[in-house]
Design a protein around this motif. Sequence first.
Motif, PDB file in Angstrom:
ATOM      1  N   VAL A  65       0.867  -1.181   0.000  1.00 43.68           N
ATOM      2  CA  VAL A  65       0.000   0.000   0.000  1.00 43.68           C
ATOM      3  C   VAL A  65       0.903   1.230   0.000  1.00 43.68           C
ATOM      4  O   VAL A  65       1.762   1.369   0.870  1.00 43.68           O
ATOM      5  CB  VAL A  65      -0.921   0.032   1.239  1.00 43.68           C
ATOM      6  CG1 VAL A  65      -1.832   1.250   1.209  1.00 43.68           C
ATOM      7  CG2 VAL A  65      -1.734  -1.255   1.350  1.00 43.68           C
ATOM      8  N   LEU A  66       0.729   2.101  -1.005  1.00 42.91           N
ATOM      9  CA  LEU A  66       1.469   3.359  -1.078  1.00 42.91           C
ATOM     10  C   LEU A  66       0.494   4.504  -0.844  1.00 42.91           C
ATOM     11  O   LEU A  66      -0.518   4.611  -1.541  1.00 42.91           O
ATOM     12  CB  LEU A  66       2.132   3.542  -2.446  1.00 42.91           C
ATOM     13  CG  LEU A  66       3.263   2.590  -2.791  1.00 42.91           C
ATOM     14  CD1 LEU A  66       3.724   2.822  -4.226  1.00 42.91           C
ATOM     15  CD2 LEU A  66       4.428   2.771  -1.840  1.00 42.91           C
ATOM     16  N   LEU A  67       0.794   5.362   0.106  1.00 45.30           N
ATOM     17  CA  LEU A  67      -0.037   6.513   0.444  1.00 45.30           C
ATOM     18  C   LEU A  67       0.777   7.755   0.103  1.00 45.30           C
ATOM     19  O   LEU A  67       1.830   7.985   0.707  1.00 45.30           O
ATOM     20  CB  LEU A  67      -0.390   6.482   1.927  1.00 45.30           C
ATOM     21  CG  LEU A  67      -0.991   5.143   2.378  1.00 45.30           C
ATOM     22  CD1 LEU A  67      -0.299   4.633   3.608  1.00 45.30           C
ATOM     23  CD2 LEU A  67      -2.455   5.275   2.591  1.00 45.30           C
ATOM     24  N   THR A  68       0.300   8.541  -0.870  1.00 48.43           N
ATOM     25  CA  THR A  68       1.098   9.652  -1.380  1.00 48.43           C
ATOM     26  C   THR A  68       0.355  10.968  -1.293  1.00 48.43           C
ATOM     27  O   THR A  68      -0.773  11.094  -1.769  1.00 48.43           O
ATOM     28  CB  THR A  68       1.500   9.389  -2.855  1.00 48.43           C
ATOM     29  OG1 THR A  68       2.149   8.120  -2.939  1.00 48.43           O
ATOM     30  CG2 THR A  68       2.427  10.470  -3.363  1.00 48.43           C
ATOM     31  N   GLU A  69       1.004  11.936  -0.686  1.00 46.52           N
ATOM     32  CA  GLU A  69       0.474  13.295  -0.595  1.00 46.52           C
ATOM     33  C   GLU A  69       1.006  14.071  -1.789  1.00 46.52           C
ATOM     34  O   GLU A  69       2.205  14.331  -1.897  1.00 46.52           O
ATOM     35  CB  GLU A  69       0.933  13.938   0.705  1.00 46.52           C
ATOM     36  CG  GLU A  69       0.439  15.339   0.907  1.00 46.52           C
ATOM     37  CD  GLU A  69       0.940  15.934   2.201  1.00 46.52           C
ATOM     38  OE1 GLU A  69       0.864  17.163   2.318  1.00 46.52           O
ATOM     39  OE2 GLU A  69       1.410  15.190   3.084  1.00 46.52           O
ATOM     40  N   GLU A  70       0.115  14.401  -2.723  1.00 44.06           N
ATOM     41  CA  GLU A  70       0.486  15.163  -3.906  1.00 44.06           C
ATOM     42  C   GLU A  70       0.060  16.609  -3.704  1.00 44.06           C
ATOM     43  O   GLU A  70      -0.533  16.952  -2.691  1.00 44.06           O
ATOM     44  CB  GLU A  70      -0.176  14.546  -5.138  1.00 44.06           C
ATOM     45  CG  GLU A  70       0.253  13.100  -5.368  1.00 44.06           C
ATOM     46  CD  GLU A  70      -0.591  12.364  -6.375  1.00 44.06           C
ATOM     47  OE1 GLU A  70      -1.519  12.959  -6.960  1.00 44.06           O
ATOM     48  OE2 GLU A  70      -0.328  11.171  -6.588  1.00 44.06           O
ATOM     49  N   GLU A  71       0.359  17.466  -4.681  1.00 46.15           N
ATOM     50  CA  GLU A  71       0.074  18.886  -4.536  1.00 46.15           C
ATOM     51  C   GLU A  71      -1.400  19.168  -4.276  1.00 46.15           C
ATOM     52  O   GLU A  71      -1.751  19.913  -3.369  1.00 46.15           O
ATOM     53  CB  GLU A  71       0.528  19.638  -5.783  1.00 46.15           C
ATOM     54  CG  GLU A  71       0.391  21.140  -5.647  1.00 46.15           C
ATOM     55  CD  GLU A  71       0.905  21.871  -6.873  1.00 46.15           C
ATOM     56  OE1 GLU A  71       0.382  22.961  -7.155  1.00 46.15           O
ATOM     57  OE2 GLU A  71       1.816  21.350  -7.540  1.00 46.15           O
ATOM     58  N   LYS A  72      -2.286  18.567  -5.064  1.00 49.32           N
ATOM     59  CA  LYS A  72      -3.714  18.846  -4.930  1.00 49.32           C
ATOM     60  C   LYS A  72      -4.534  17.630  -4.537  1.00 49.32           C
ATOM     61  O   LYS A  72      -5.752  17.728  -4.409  1.00 49.32           O
ATOM     62  CB  LYS A  72      -4.258  19.407  -6.244  1.00 49.32           C
ATOM     63  CG  LYS A  72      -3.662  20.746  -6.613  1.00 49.32           C
ATOM     64  CD  LYS A  72      -4.256  21.282  -7.872  1.00 49.32           C
ATOM     65  CE  LYS A  72      -3.649  22.632  -8.204  1.00 49.32           C
ATOM     66  NZ  LYS A  72      -4.242  23.210  -9.411  1.00 49.32           N
ATOM     67  N   ALA A  73      -3.888  16.502  -4.359  1.00 47.93           N
ATOM     68  CA  ALA A  73      -4.631  15.272  -4.083  1.00 47.93           C
ATOM     69  C   ALA A  73      -3.851  14.375  -3.132  1.00 47.93           C
ATOM     70  O   ALA A  73      -2.654  14.542  -2.924  1.00 47.93           O
ATOM     71  CB  ALA A  73      -4.911  14.532  -5.387  1.00 47.93           C
ATOM     72  N   PHE A  74      -4.562  13.432  -2.585  1.00 48.06           N
ATOM     73  CA  PHE A  74      -3.987  12.372  -1.768  1.00 48.06           C
ATOM     74  C   PHE A  74      -4.315  11.076  -2.486  1.00 48.06           C
ATOM     75  O   PHE A  74      -5.479  10.813  -2.792  1.00 48.06           O
ATOM     76  CB  PHE A  74      -4.608  12.383  -0.366  1.00 48.06           C
ATOM     77  CG  PHE A  74      -4.200  11.210   0.470  1.00 48.06           C
ATOM     78  CD1 PHE A  74      -2.896  11.086   0.931  1.00 48.06           C
ATOM     79  CD2 PHE A  74      -5.120  10.235   0.797  1.00 48.06           C
ATOM     80  CE1 PHE A  74      -2.528  10.004   1.704  1.00 48.06           C
ATOM     81  CE2 PHE A  74      -4.757   9.152   1.572  1.00 48.06           C
ATOM     82  CZ  PHE A  74      -3.448   9.030   2.034  1.00 48.06           C
ATOM     83  N   SER A  75      -3.307  10.279  -2.807  1.00 43.26           N
ATOM     84  CA  SER A  75      -3.571   9.048  -3.544  1.00 43.26           C
ATOM     85  C   SER A  75      -3.105   7.824  -2.770  1.00 43.26           C
ATOM     86  O   SER A  75      -2.175   7.890  -1.966  1.00 43.26           O
ATOM     87  CB  SER A  75      -2.910   9.086  -4.923  1.00 43.26           C
ATOM     88  OG  SER A  75      -1.506   9.061  -4.804  1.00 43.26           O
ATOM     89  N   ILE A  76      -3.792   6.736  -3.041  1.00 45.22           N
ATOM     90  CA  ILE A  76      -3.474   5.454  -2.426  1.00 45.22           C
ATOM     91  C   ILE A  76      -3.405   4.414  -3.530  1.00 45.22           C
ATOM     92  O   ILE A  76      -4.297   4.342  -4.380  1.00 45.22           O
ATOM     93  CB  ILE A  76      -4.546   5.041  -1.397  1.00 45.22           C
ATOM     94  CG1 ILE A  76      -4.625   6.072  -0.274  1.00 45.22           C
ATOM     95  CG2 ILE A  76      -4.243   3.643  -0.839  1.00 45.22           C
ATOM     96  CD1 ILE A  76      -5.750   5.825   0.719  1.00 45.22           C
ATOM     97  N   GLN A  77      -2.345   3.616  -3.501  1.00 45.73           N
ATOM     98  CA  GLN A  77      -2.207   2.504  -4.437  1.00 45.73           C
ATOM     99  C   GLN A  77      -2.117   1.228  -3.631  1.00 45.73           C
ATOM    100  O   GLN A  77      -1.299   1.126  -2.721  1.00 45.73           O
ATOM    101  CB  GLN A  77      -0.942   2.654  -5.280  1.00 45.73           C
ATOM    102  CG  GLN A  77      -0.963   3.843  -6.195  1.00 45.73           C
ATOM    103  CD  GLN A  77       0.297   3.920  -7.034  1.00 45.73           C
ATOM    104  OE1 GLN A  77       0.926   2.915  -7.347  1.00 45.73           O
ATOM    105  NE2 GLN A  77       0.666   5.123  -7.405  1.00 45.73           N
TER     106      GLN A  77
END
Length: 152
Positions: A65-77
């Motif tokens: 599980v990858l949890l990534t804080e991006e500039e305008k979004a939060f994504s999970i893979q």
Amino acid sequence: MATVELRFSAQPEHVRTARLVAAAVARRAGVDETALDEVRLAVGEACSRAVGLHRSNGVTAPVTVLLTEEEKAFSIQVGDEVPGAGVAAADAAGVPGSREGAPAREFDDAEGEDQMGLAVISGLVDDVEVSAGERGGLIRMSWPRAGSAEIL
């Protein structure tokens, strides 16, 4: 861009931990409080699906599980390591579904749990992508961060 990586053995009891970690990281990343239940539920479904695929196919590798804080979004893979040549359409909305190319001799999806889990995820998350290949499958989900004017 900050990323948290979580790996766990394909055991159902670890899904709850993944849900709790995802919600905590989403809150810290600035996901709106009203979306945190959706994050928890979607991650739980995606992780349960990956655990089920691993167990049904005898895969001993961990679920990632990858949890990534991006500039305008939060994504999970959420990634599994069950080989599959492709994905099939799960519903009219075009969200891909179960593995057509998964090893037939070991893959057991008789109850349609794979399709059901993807239907739940697509109902919870507006921005979701499902893919599968020779190295395994991946469910990518994202939510806008609070204060982001752009809807994904």
